[in-house]
Write a protein that holds these residues in place. Structure first.
Motif, PDB file in Angstrom:
ATOM      1  N   CYS A   1     -13.944  -8.473   9.899  1.00 26.39           N
ATOM      2  CA  CYS A   1     -14.620  -7.510  10.772  1.00 26.39           C
ATOM      3  C   CYS A   1     -14.106  -6.117  10.443  1.00 26.39           C
ATOM      4  CB  CYS A   1     -14.356  -7.856  12.240  1.00 26.39           C
ATOM      5  SG  CYS A   1     -14.926  -6.607  13.408  1.00 26.39           S
ATOM      6  N   PHE A   2     -14.980  -5.252   9.940  1.00 24.02           N
ATOM      7  CA  PHE A   2     -14.537  -3.945   9.459  1.00 24.02           C
ATOM      8  C   PHE A   2     -13.871  -3.096  10.534  1.00 24.02           C
ATOM      9  CE2 PHE A   2     -15.249   0.570   8.589  1.00 24.02           C
ATOM     10  CZ  PHE A   2     -14.570   0.687   7.384  1.00 24.02           C
ATOM     11  N   PRO A   3     -14.475  -2.884  11.714  1.00 25.23           N
ATOM     12  CA  PRO A   3     -13.809  -2.003  12.687  1.00 25.23           C
ATOM     13  C   PRO A   3     -12.463  -2.535  13.154  1.00 25.23           C
ATOM     14  CG  PRO A   3     -15.746  -3.045  13.660  1.00 25.23           C
ATOM     15  CD  PRO A   3     -15.800  -3.309  12.189  1.00 25.23           C
ATOM     16  N   MET A   4     -12.326  -3.852  13.264  1.00 22.68           N
ATOM     17  CA  MET A   4     -11.050  -4.418  13.699  1.00 22.68           C
ATOM     18  C   MET A   4      -9.939  -4.104  12.703  1.00 22.68           C
ATOM     19  SD  MET A   4     -10.067  -8.407  14.292  1.00 22.68           S
ATOM     20  CE  MET A   4      -8.356  -8.935  14.254  1.00 22.68           C
ATOM     21  N   PHE A   5     -10.196  -4.370  11.429  1.00 23.55           N
ATOM     22  CA  PHE A   5      -9.142  -4.164  10.440  1.00 23.55           C
ATOM     23  C   PHE A   5      -9.065  -2.714   9.967  1.00 23.55           C
ATOM     24  CE2 PHE A   5      -9.175  -8.862  10.012  1.00 23.55           C
ATOM     25  CZ  PHE A   5      -7.832  -9.046  10.305  1.00 23.55           C
ATOM     26  N   ARG A   6     -10.090  -1.930  10.223  1.00 18.14           N
ATOM     27  CA  ARG A   6      -9.968  -0.489  10.001  1.00 18.14           C
ATOM     28  C   ARG A   6      -8.919   0.078  10.949  1.00 18.14           C
ATOM     29  NH1 ARG A   6     -11.894   3.997  12.565  1.00 18.14           N
ATOM     30  NH2 ARG A   6     -12.150   5.869  11.276  1.00 18.14           N
ATOM     31  N   ARG A   7      -9.020  -0.313  12.223  1.00 17.28           N
ATOM     32  CA  ARG A   7      -8.022   0.146  13.201  1.00 17.28           C
ATOM     33  C   ARG A   7      -6.625  -0.314  12.814  1.00 17.28           C
ATOM     34  NH1 ARG A   7     -12.133  -1.386  16.834  1.00 17.28           N
ATOM     35  NH2 ARG A   7     -11.085  -3.389  17.211  1.00 17.28           N
ATOM     36  N   ALA A   8      -6.518  -1.576  12.393  1.00 19.23           N
ATOM     37  CA  ALA A   8      -5.208  -2.103  12.006  1.00 19.23           C
ATOM     38  C   ALA A   8      -4.649  -1.339  10.810  1.00 19.23           C
ATOM     39  CB  ALA A   8      -5.324  -3.589  11.683  1.00 19.23           C
ATOM     40  N   ALA A   9      -5.512  -1.026   9.841  1.00 18.92           N
ATOM     41  CA  ALA A   9      -5.059  -0.299   8.657  1.00 18.92           C
ATOM     42  C   ALA A   9      -4.563   1.096   9.021  1.00 18.92           C
ATOM     43  CB  ALA A   9      -6.192  -0.219   7.633  1.00 18.92           C
ATOM     44  N   LEU A  10      -5.317   1.799   9.851  1.00 20.36           N
ATOM     45  CA  LEU A  10      -4.911   3.147  10.253  1.00 20.36           C
ATOM     46  C   LEU A  10      -3.616   3.107  11.061  1.00 20.36           C
ATOM     47  CD1 LEU A  10      -8.405   4.609  11.237  1.00 20.36           C
ATOM     48  CD2 LEU A  10      -7.077   5.103   9.173  1.00 20.36           C
ATOM     49  N   ARG A  11      -3.490   2.096  11.907  1.00 20.34           N
ATOM     50  CA  ARG A  11      -2.286   1.965  12.735  1.00 20.34           C
ATOM     51  C   ARG A  11      -1.051   1.700  11.881  1.00 20.34           C
ATOM     52  NH1 ARG A  11      -4.178  -1.688  15.836  1.00 20.34           N
ATOM     53  NH2 ARG A  11      -3.279  -3.513  14.806  1.00 20.34           N
ATOM     54  N   ASN A  12      -1.234   0.954  10.789  1.00 17.62           N
ATOM     55  CA  ASN A  12      -0.104   0.549   9.957  1.00 17.62           C
ATOM     56  C   ASN A  12       0.012   1.357   8.665  1.00 17.62           C
ATOM     57  OD1 ASN A  12       0.905  -1.781  11.555  1.00 17.62           O
ATOM     58  ND2 ASN A  12      -1.138  -2.581  11.153  1.00 17.62           N
TER      59      ASN A  12
ATOM     60  N   VAL B   1      -2.062   1.759   6.215  1.00 19.71           N
ATOM     61  CA  VAL B   1      -2.546   0.980   5.073  1.00 19.71           C
ATOM     62  C   VAL B   1      -3.927   1.508   4.696  1.00 19.71           C
ATOM     63  CG1 VAL B   1      -3.298  -1.321   4.344  1.00 19.71           C
ATOM     64  CG2 VAL B   1      -1.239  -1.069   5.730  1.00 19.71           C
ATOM     65  N   GLU B   2      -4.250   1.483   3.416  1.00 18.50           N
ATOM     66  CA  GLU B   2      -5.564   1.942   2.980  1.00 18.50           C
ATOM     67  C   GLU B   2      -6.667   1.103   3.626  1.00 18.50           C
ATOM     68  OE1 GLU B   2      -8.042   2.912  -1.145  1.00 18.50           O
ATOM     69  OE2 GLU B   2      -6.294   1.587  -1.205  1.00 18.50           O
ATOM     70  N   VAL B   3      -7.674   1.767   4.163  1.00 18.24           N
ATOM     71  CA  VAL B   3      -8.802   1.073   4.781  1.00 18.24           C
ATOM     72  C   VAL B   3      -9.627   0.393   3.693  1.00 18.24           C
ATOM     73  CG1 VAL B   3     -10.916   1.367   6.136  1.00 18.24           C
ATOM     74  CG2 VAL B   3      -8.853   2.674   6.721  1.00 18.24           C
ATOM     75  N   ALA B   4     -10.098  -0.809   3.967  1.00 18.19           N
ATOM     76  CA  ALA B   4     -10.897  -1.563   3.000  1.00 18.19           C
ATOM     77  C   ALA B   4     -12.207  -0.839   2.702  1.00 18.19           C
ATOM     78  CB  ALA B   4     -11.183  -2.956   3.542  1.00 18.19           C
ATOM     79  N   PRO B   5     -12.798  -1.083   1.526  1.00 19.45           N
ATOM     80  CA  PRO B   5     -14.095  -0.468   1.215  1.00 19.45           C
ATOM     81  C   PRO B   5     -15.159  -0.777   2.260  1.00 19.45           C
ATOM     82  CG  PRO B   5     -13.127  -1.392  -0.767  1.00 19.45           C
ATOM     83  CD  PRO B   5     -12.252  -1.826   0.376  1.00 19.45           C
ATOM     84  N   GLY B   6     -15.151  -2.003   2.791  1.00 20.87           N
ATOM     85  CA  GLY B   6     -16.043  -2.330   3.900  1.00 20.87           C
ATOM     86  C   GLY B   6     -17.458  -2.693   3.517  1.00 20.87           C
ATOM     87  N   THR B   7     -17.728  -2.908   2.239  1.00 27.72           N
ATOM     88  CA  THR B   7     -19.098  -3.166   1.796  1.00 27.72           C
ATOM     89  C   THR B   7     -19.369  -4.662   1.661  1.00 27.72           C
ATOM     90  OG1 THR B   7     -18.364  -2.814  -0.479  1.00 27.72           O
ATOM     91  CG2 THR B   7     -19.343  -0.940   0.674  1.00 27.72           C
ATOM     92  N   LEU B   8     -20.674  -4.998   1.501  1.00 24.26           N
ATOM     93  CA  LEU B   8     -21.104  -6.398   1.532  1.00 24.26           C
ATOM     94  C   LEU B   8     -21.905  -6.802   0.298  1.00 24.26           C
ATOM     95  CD1 LEU B   8     -22.327  -6.566   5.267  1.00 24.26           C
ATOM     96  CD2 LEU B   8     -20.013  -6.858   4.389  1.00 24.26           C
ATOM     97  N   GLY B   9     -21.631  -6.162  -0.836  1.00 19.96           N
ATOM     98  CA  GLY B   9     -22.324  -6.542  -2.061  1.00 19.96           C
ATOM     99  C   GLY B   9     -23.543  -5.685  -2.338  1.00 19.96           C
ATOM    100  N   ILE B  10     -24.200  -5.971  -3.454  1.00 15.66           N
ATOM    101  CA  ILE B  10     -25.344  -5.158  -3.876  1.00 15.66           C
ATOM    102  C   ILE B  10     -26.657  -5.764  -3.402  1.00 15.66           C
ATOM    103  CG2 ILE B  10     -24.099  -4.412  -5.946  1.00 15.66           C
ATOM    104  CD1 ILE B  10     -26.301  -6.172  -7.487  1.00 15.66           C
TER     105      ILE B  10
END
Length: 630
Positions: A488-499, A501-510
């Motif tokens: 889940c992008f928003p969940m782990f985006r928050r975790a990355a910013l909190r820790n 850590v670089e935020v994931a690209p967040g994309t789902l393929g072409i």
């Protein structure tokens, strides 16, 4: 009896490989778990049709109806205690100890009840050791472990807890974890998105020396774009307000008309990633199994649409059960190869393995192999020598090879392995490209990695430009990725910013139209496949939110439901009198790879053809802003 040891699990002396699913008590029509056996039989039979033989109940114990249904359908169950990570407090431990005893008293005699853990990702302290020891003494009918993935956090103790009968974990002390994808704050080198694709990865070294079987924890977690057609099905106590919001967001970004295509394309990639995750586990000798997250969607925790089935256990139309069972079944033929993309001057070399956990040994088993073109023409075939195949093990069968020199056009080939006289088969795709790929640039085309004044002047004079920026050069872009976003992008985006850590690209393929003339010389489906790995990993999808509402890139990248950018890695624009083809893939620094050279050749041929005639126009100032570099 269900037992465990260094070589895995056994049921009455027969080897068992757990092909598990995860249940976190998500039942949106009622808000509670089914209390009737009929509904649990429906759930388990659907799961079995996809090769599942095991269920882990995340931090809860299902009702008696589930155990009865599991007994009848042949499902191995792992219930857990409810927990809030409060072990070590007397009143808490006393309650959970009594709760466990009542669970054993009520359900312990069901043959499907084979494993029990204290909860999910708890950490570790002495009270866990004490409680496992108490339960083993109280009721010896089951296998016990302290928890599922208890030491998952960075710096955790990645060792087996003494006294545990099995180990559900995502990582050990080995160099590789025991699943293929992660939130990067936990582990940043999940092999599916980090290492160039092959079918060679296994976890042999990660489990070497362990005295109990290891089960991969929450394997998968590959997002699929939300399917808004599910919204009317929420007729009970819960409504799909999340999906309604996501639909509104996508509509506001002028891409709602693509929603179904996003589901299909992201889903096809998710299936591809799940397959590799599952097969990596099957390629690991003496591995205990895996617990998927998940076969079906999880509608909580920010919304994790990670299933090939929706939350109602209904198919999304991504893959048929029989096709899924080719790589998720009691017996699976496996192909080991070092890469998916080949040059025609090479000889393909592969090794055949067989994961066999069926009911009995196989006498004089033979694997037939066949290589076909995408149109079904058989190019090569062969068979292995007959050999006896013992039940409950991974077997190295044989190697085979075939020359690729006769492949004179770029194309996808299909390799089928089948266990003769049985229903068991498996299929793999490879891509073959010529060695003498023409990479010259016609005189009337400017190819550049910098969008500067000379490019603008060339366009103003009516020239044709192919802009190929270096990786990570464009400001108005996101990072390239192959696999679909984790959980889940928003969940782990928050975790990355909190820790930090670089935020994931967040994309789902072409998503692309394979018949587009720009891809005429680059065989592709409408979705990501392994031949795209090096391309997308060396890309920076450009944010095209400010383009006209109906503007679509030639090769679009699907974004997550939280952000909903319109993204492109190949797109065309009319700029004044000129024509601009933007390829946001670092082709020039990766021309050693045959698929990169072939893609380069294909887009150059397109730019040199009458078909290169962009219909959407932008002024030079807007283009300059869009393609601004760091």
């Amino acid at each position: 009896s269900f037992t465990s040891g260094r070589t895995g699990f056994e049921i009455n002396g027969k080897g068992v490989f757990l092909r598990g699913s995860h249940d976190a008590c998500i039942f949106p029509l009622t808000g509670y778990a089914p209390m009737d056996k009929k509904e649990w039989i429906r759930i388990f039979n659907i799961a079995k049709s996809y090769g599942i033989n095991h269920y882990r109940f995340h931090s809860w114990c299902p009702p008696g109806a589930a155990f009865e249904a599991a007994d009848e359908t042949g499902m191995y169950l792992q219930p857990e205690l409810p927990n809030k990570r409060d072990y070590g407090k007397k009143e808490h431990d006393d309650y959970l100890r009594r709760e466990g005893e009542l669970i054993f008293q009520a359900f312990g005699n069901h043959p499907s009840f084979v494993m029990f853990t204290l909860g999910n990702e708890l950490g570790r302290n002495q009270s866990y050791y004490d409680m496992v020891a108490h339960f083993k003494k109280t009721d010896s009918r089951h296998l016990y472990a302290q928890g599922s993935n208890n030491e998952n956090y960075p710096g955790g103790d990645l060792t087996l807890a003494e006294g545990d009968d099995f180990w559900v974990t995502s990582q050990t002390e080995g160099e590789l974890p025991v699943r293929g994808s992660f939130y990067q704050g936990d582990y940043e080198r999940g092999h599916i998105d980090y290492y160039p694709p092959s079918t060679m990865i296994n976890y042999d070294l990660s489990i070497a020396g362990l005295a109990v079987p290891v089960v991969g924890h929450e394997t998968g977690q590959f997002q699929v774009s939300p399917d808004f057609s599910e919204i009317p099905e929420y007729t009970g106590v819960l409504k799909a307000r999340n999906y309604e919001i996501f639909r509104e967001r996508l509509e506001a970004k002028n891409m709602l008309d693509q929603a179904d295509d996003f589901v299909k394309a992201s889903g096809a990639l998710a299936v591809l990633c799940y397959r590799e995750d599952i097969e990596a586990a099957l390629r690991t000798r003496w591995f205990g199994g895996f617990q998927l997250l998940d076969l079906h969607d999880f509608s909580g925790q920010g919304t994790a649409s990670v299933g090939i089935l929706n939350v109602f256990m209904e198919s999304k139309g991504l893959i048929e059960p029989a096709e899924w069972r080719e790589f998720c079944s009691e017996t699976v033929p496996l192909l080991k190869m070092k890469k998916y993309t080949w040059s025609s001057s090479e000889t393909f070399i592969g090794a055949i393995e067989l994961s066999h956990f069926g009911p009995r040994d196989l006498q004089q088993g033979i694997i037939d192999w066949e290589v076909r073109t995408d149109k079904g023409k058989v190019l090569f075939s062969g068979s292995t020598e007959p050999e006896d195949i013992k039940q409950g093990d991974l077997h190295e069968i044989d190697m085979f090879s075939f020359p690729l020199k006769e492949i004179d056009t770029p194309q996808k080939l299909n390799i089928e392995l089948s266990l003769r006289g049985t229903k068991y088969q498996n299929n793999y795709s490879i891509w073959v490209y010529g060695d003498d790929i023409d990479t010259t640039i016609p005189d009337d085309i400017m190819l550049t990695d910098s969008f500067d004044g000379s490019v603008e002047e060339f366009l103003e004079k009516g020239g044709k430009v192919i802009f190929v920026p270096a990786k990570d050069k464009l400001i108005n872009s996101v990072k390239g990725a192959f696999q679909t976003d984790f959980w889940c992008f928003p969940m782990f985006r928050r975790a990355a910013l909190r820790n930090n850590v670089e935020v994931a690209p967040g994309t789902l393929g072409i998503l692309c139209d394979p018949s587009h003339k720009a891809l005429a010389d680059f065989p592709s489906e409408y979705h990501s496949n392994w031949q795209w790995w090096h391309l997308v990993k060396n890309s920076n999808p450009v944010i095209l939110d400010d383009t006209p509402a109906d503007y679509r890139p030639v090769v679009q990248v699907i974004d997550n439901f939280w952000r909903n950018h319109k993204l492109g890695i190949l797109f065309e624009i009319k700029v004044g009198k000129g024509k601009l083809l933007v390829c946001a893939i670092d082709l020039l620094d990766n021309m050693d790879k045959p698929e990169i050279r072939q893609f380069y050749h294909s887009i150059v041929n397109y730019a040199d053809s009458p078909g290169f005639s962009p219909s959407s126009e932008m002024d030079i100032n807007s283009v300059r802003e869009l393609l601004k570099s760091k």
